[in-house]
Design a protein around this motif. Structure first.
Motif, mmCIF file in Angstrom:
data_model
loop_
_atom_site.group_PDB
_atom_site.id
_atom_site.type_symbol
_atom_site.label_atom_id
_atom_site.label_comp_id
_atom_site.label_asym_id
_atom_site.label_seq_id
_atom_site.Cartn_x
_atom_site.Cartn_y
_atom_site.Cartn_z
ATOM 1 N N GLY A 62 -28.832 -9.210 -64.002
ATOM 2 C CA GLY A 62 -27.876 -10.132 -64.586
ATOM 3 C C GLY A 62 -28.281 -11.568 -64.372
ATOM 4 O O GLY A 62 -28.918 -11.917 -63.376
ATOM 5 N N GLY A 63 -27.906 -12.422 -65.336
ATOM 6 C CA GLY A 63 -28.195 -13.844 -65.210
ATOM 7 C C GLY A 63 -27.455 -14.644 -66.256
ATOM 8 O O GLY A 63 -26.965 -14.105 -67.254
ATOM 9 N N THR A 64 -27.379 -15.935 -66.020
ATOM 10 C CA THR A 64 -26.773 -16.837 -66.986
ATOM 11 C C THR A 64 -27.840 -17.359 -67.939
ATOM 12 O O THR A 64 -29.026 -17.426 -67.599
ATOM 13 N N VAL A 65 -27.389 -17.751 -69.134
ATOM 14 C CA VAL A 65 -28.306 -18.133 -70.211
ATOM 15 C C VAL A 65 -27.830 -19.443 -70.831
ATOM 16 O O VAL A 65 -26.632 -19.641 -71.055
ATOM 17 N N THR A 66 -28.766 -20.335 -71.111
ATOM 18 C CA THR A 66 -28.497 -21.594 -71.802
ATOM 19 C C THR A 66 -29.412 -21.689 -73.015
ATOM 20 O O THR A 66 -30.572 -21.284 -72.947
ATOM 21 N N GLU A 67 -28.884 -22.232 -74.123
ATOM 22 C CA GLU A 67 -29.706 -22.374 -75.328
ATOM 23 C C GLU A 67 -30.126 -23.813 -75.520
ATOM 24 O O GLU A 67 -29.313 -24.732 -75.407
ATOM 25 N N ASP A 68 -31.413 -24.016 -75.814
ATOM 26 C CA ASP A 68 -31.971 -25.337 -76.105
ATOM 27 C C ASP A 68 -32.170 -25.500 -77.614
ATOM 28 O O ASP A 68 -31.813 -24.618 -78.407
ATOM 29 N N PHE A 120 -31.711 -16.762 -66.757
ATOM 30 C CA PHE A 120 -31.614 -16.782 -65.295
ATOM 31 C C PHE A 120 -31.493 -18.215 -64.774
ATOM 32 O O PHE A 120 -32.120 -18.581 -63.770
ATOM 33 N N THR A 121 -30.711 -19.040 -65.472
ATOM 34 C CA THR A 121 -30.509 -20.403 -64.994
ATOM 35 C C THR A 121 -29.794 -20.384 -63.649
ATOM 36 O O THR A 121 -29.110 -19.423 -63.290
ATOM 37 N N ARG A 122 -29.966 -21.476 -62.908
ATOM 38 C CA ARG A 122 -29.303 -21.613 -61.608
ATOM 39 C C ARG A 122 -28.408 -22.851 -61.670
ATOM 40 O O ARG A 122 -28.915 -23.970 -61.779
ATOM 41 N N ASP A 123 -27.110 -22.631 -61.627
ATOM 42 C CA ASP A 123 -26.148 -23.735 -61.768
ATOM 43 C C ASP A 123 -26.426 -24.522 -63.052
ATOM 44 O O ASP A 123 -26.377 -25.761 -63.065
ATOM 45 N N HIS A 124 -26.733 -23.808 -64.118
ATOM 46 C CA HIS A 124 -26.989 -24.360 -65.459
ATOM 47 C C HIS A 124 -28.315 -25.114 -65.565
ATOM 48 O O HIS A 124 -28.634 -25.645 -66.622
ATOM 49 N N ASP A 125 -29.083 -25.173 -64.498
ATOM 50 C CA ASP A 125 -30.389 -25.827 -64.523
ATOM 51 C C ASP A 125 -31.497 -24.775 -64.532
ATOM 52 O O ASP A 125 -31.273 -23.598 -64.280
ATOM 53 N N GLN A 155 -28.770 -7.596 -54.726
ATOM 54 C CA GLN A 155 -29.572 -8.670 -54.149
ATOM 55 C C GLN A 155 -29.594 -9.862 -55.100
ATOM 56 O O GLN A 155 -29.774 -9.698 -56.308
ATOM 57 N N LEU A 156 -29.417 -11.059 -54.550
ATOM 58 C CA LEU A 156 -29.629 -12.292 -55.297
ATOM 59 C C LEU A 156 -31.050 -12.755 -55.020
ATOM 60 O O LEU A 156 -31.484 -12.807 -53.859
ATOM 61 N N ILE A 157 -31.779 -13.101 -56.073
ATOM 62 C CA ILE A 157 -33.180 -13.497 -55.949
ATOM 63 C C ILE A 157 -33.349 -14.890 -56.530
ATOM 64 O O ILE A 157 -32.941 -15.151 -57.669
ATOM 65 N N TYR A 158 -33.952 -15.788 -55.745
ATOM 66 C CA TYR A 158 -34.302 -17.119 -56.227
ATOM 67 C C TYR A 158 -35.795 -17.158 -56.505
ATOM 68 O O TYR A 158 -36.608 -16.681 -55.701
ATOM 69 N N GLN A 164 -38.728 -24.840 -62.142
ATOM 70 C CA GLN A 164 -37.775 -24.159 -63.012
ATOM 71 C C GLN A 164 -36.953 -23.197 -62.154
ATOM 72 O O GLN A 164 -37.149 -21.985 -62.202
ATOM 73 N N PRO A 165 -36.038 -23.728 -61.333
ATOM 74 C CA PRO A 165 -35.290 -22.847 -60.435
ATOM 75 C C PRO A 165 -34.491 -21.796 -61.193
ATOM 76 O O PRO A 165 -33.808 -22.110 -62.179
#
Length: 255
Positions: free
Chosen positions: A244-250, A10-15, A218-221, A228-229
């Motif tokens: 649904g959400g975006t995912v980044t791997e560390d 659930f990243t927001r703009d990759h952050d 609905q979009l939820i922030y 951790q936005p």
């Protein structure tokens, strides 16, 4: 030593995003060992791909259902590739997934059982009085407080000892300028404040259906207060919910 993939879901703009530990090969790990790993990692949840089932653990307990773990699991199972589809099994049943335009989606039957709750319960947690309160069983109970003032949600400073003693999982929501603003507290489960809570968004979908909104999105922030936005995409109908959400791997970790 166990290798753990580390995702931010659930990243927001990759952050931002909510950290998730993923153990793809739990060979030799029993339930107690899985719990120890989840506790050591300290993330809101860690998942273990055991045979055909995805098992979900907080730092304190195994969970039958949780949102960001299944969204993250969908991303892993689909190798992050657009167009990937499939089905995973969690304790409460099967969950379908789809990766579309970089967003990992999971879809499942509408699980929530909704009843009204006493708004004054918020005072026991040192929270402001909400305009509406609901209890949603998913199957674990979620106490949902709805506010009209987004600043009241942002400024809330709950008594964590009181929340923990009650065993409650508390979700606060209010309309914001760009999206619904939310916060979630579950200290009894080892999570004081969660950066993103897909299961609580699912509870909100059940409430909307109970209110007569038989389909919607609905979009939820969430997560600003813990730096951790996060951004959660929610869709619902009378019978189904999608998250649904975006995912980044560390970088991976070894435990």
């Amino acid at each position: 030593m166990t290798g753990v993939r580390v995702l931010r879901v659930f990243t927001r703009d990759h952050d931002g995003g909510n950290h998730l530990g993923v153990v793809e090969d739990p060979t030799g790990l029993d339930t107690a060992a899985m719990q120890r790993i989840a506790t050591q990692l300290g993330y809101s949840e860690t998942v273990f791909f055991e045979s055909d089932q995805v098992r979900i653990f907080t730092p304190a307990a195994e969970m039958p259902f949780a949102g960001h773990p299944i969204v993250g699991s969908a991303w892993v199972l689909g190798d992050g590739e657009d167009g990937a589809t499939g089905t995973m099994t969690i304790q409460v049943g099967d969950v379908d997934y789809l990766i579309e335009n970089g967003v990992s989606w999971v879809r499942f039957e509408q699980p929530g059982k909704v009843s009204t709750a006493d708004e004054s319960q918020a005072a026991a947690f040192s929270l402001p009085l909400p305009h509406r309160a609901y209890l949603v069983e998913l199957p674990l109970p979620y106490l949902v407080f709805e506010y009209d003032d987004v600043d009241a949600v942002a400024a809330a400073d709950p008594d964590m000892d009181a929340v923990a003693a009650s065993g409650a999982q508390v979700y606060m929501v209010a309309p914001g300028a760009e999206a619904l603003r939310a916060r979630f507290f579950a200290p009894a489960m080892g999570v004081d404040e969660d950066p993103a809570t897909g299961s609580a968004a699912t509870a909100l979908a059940a409430i909307r259906v109970a209110q007569g909104q038989h389909h919607g999105e609905q979009l939820i922030y969430q997560g600003e207060e813990v730096e951790q936005p996060c951004a959660i995409n929610l869709r619902w109908s009378d019978s189904e919910v999608s998250l649904g959400g975006t995912v980044t791997e560390d970088e991976p970790r070894n435990i």
